[in-house]
Design a protein around this motif. Sequence first.
Motif, PDB file in Angstrom:
ATOM      1  N   CYS A 304      32.924  40.339  45.105  1.00 51.67           N
ATOM      2  CA  CYS A 304      33.268  40.751  46.478  1.00 51.67           C
ATOM      3  C   CYS A 304      33.672  42.224  46.486  1.00 51.67           C
ATOM      4  O   CYS A 304      33.268  42.987  47.378  1.00 51.67           O
ATOM      5  CB  CYS A 304      34.398  39.890  47.044  1.00 51.67           C
ATOM      6  N   ILE A 315      31.123  39.237  54.235  1.00 60.16           N
ATOM      7  CA  ILE A 315      30.800  38.314  53.131  1.00 60.16           C
ATOM      8  C   ILE A 315      31.343  36.923  53.463  1.00 60.16           C
ATOM      9  O   ILE A 315      32.480  36.799  53.915  1.00 60.16           O
ATOM     10  CB  ILE A 315      31.480  38.801  51.831  1.00 60.16           C
ATOM     11  N   VAL A 341      39.582  36.465  45.365  1.00 56.49           N
ATOM     12  CA  VAL A 341      38.995  36.799  46.675  1.00 56.49           C
ATOM     13  C   VAL A 341      40.060  37.489  47.544  1.00 56.49           C
ATOM     14  O   VAL A 341      39.799  38.480  48.217  1.00 56.49           O
ATOM     15  CB  VAL A 341      38.450  35.531  47.370  1.00 56.49           C
ATOM     16  N   VAL A 351      35.819  39.585  53.703  1.00 55.63           N
ATOM     17  CA  VAL A 351      35.405  38.221  53.354  1.00 55.63           C
ATOM     18  C   VAL A 351      35.855  37.283  54.459  1.00 55.63           C
ATOM     19  O   VAL A 351      37.020  37.303  54.858  1.00 55.63           O
ATOM     20  CB  VAL A 351      36.006  37.774  51.998  1.00 55.63           C
TER      21      VAL A 351
END
Length: 403
Positions: A304, A315, A341, A351
């Motif tokens: 990421c 994402i 993440v 994300v």
Amino acid sequence: MTGRLPPRFLWGTATAAHQVEGNNVHSDCWALEHAQPSLFLEPSGDAADHYHRYAEDIAIVAGLGLNAYRFSVEWARVEPERGHVSEAALDHYRRMADACLSRGIAPVVTLHHFTQPRWLARLGGLAAPEFPQLFAEQAARVVRALDGIALVCTINELNLPAIAAPYFRGRATAEQRAAAERVLGAPLSAFFLHVDEEVIFGNGLAAHRAARAAVRAERPGVAVGMTLAISEEDAEPGGEAFRDRRRETYYAPFLDAAREDDFVGVQTYSRMTSRADGSVGLYPGSVATTMGWEDRPEAIGAVCEWIAGRWDVPIIVTENGYVGGDDARRGIFIAAAVAGVRRAMAGGADVRGYLYWSLLDNFEWMLGYGQRFGLVSVEGPRRERRVKASAAVLAALAAGEGA
Ligand code: BGC
């Protein structure tokens, strides 16, 4: 463009039709499983019978407090013969989407997850000149039939054949290949996992674009993107140039193409370490999973970060997971992966969701049923579901209670 994405962070889990539904008899994969000798260790058979038990399975997703479920619509069921569209099959998938919606779960629908109708394989699969057009038609009829879809993934891991086809090719014996081509009535490259690299960059991306246009024409508000197989790429001293070449060949062209999409689905399992001799393998001293991949929960966060450093497409982690029988390790993996993440997000990565692969222990393609990714096991001839302890880790993270 990003306005099409759901406002809340998606916490969920994923499956693919062929791997869980069972009896996908009109697909090319089913034919390949029954070739003699076969490339597949065992046939998929009844799989987890998710085709009939989806309601029970979606209830499990709801019970875990998750708000997204990714599943795929099987083209071979919807159009088992060219031009013959099964309204009953479309109804089935409509019921699945409705089962999600009635429980507050956002349906994330994949249109192509490796398998396709046999008739399409006979035309050459992804390489067939008419593939983009046919795929766009399939995309249109699916999104027309299903209300309330949150996200559409066009082609699952469009870049995978470029990475893995040489490996898969190397493992097929001459006898297996001949038997496969006999049952397919086409070269083995008609099957997605064996597609030639240039086809991915040509017809593959063209099909993605055509399907995206079809989805937008039917449902302008639905977010659409493709999913990509992306590993964390690392290098031993001397392997840096090879590592960079891998990134530029396997990932960058697809991420460039994804700039026109609403999101990119990122699917990361592990880290690949490039060596000075141009080979790739496990990081020195690392632990391998039952798939032979490095056990590396940090990989997804690193991927990421890498994407966010260069592309500004949102994402969604559409797959990430731990394979193996050690469910305590699976729980640790999930917590560490999500922490990675979150670190990436704190550093600026956009994300929007984390979907664990997979909801169920399932049919791992050529490797059959021996590989366990599931939050839920499927046991005995009655295929009883047993929720594993690791599922509670994901549930707690989704509820905002986890690390
Ligand atoms: C695929 C899944 C597969 C998983 C684990 C991904 O490449 O999308 O179908 O089961 O990886 O190998």
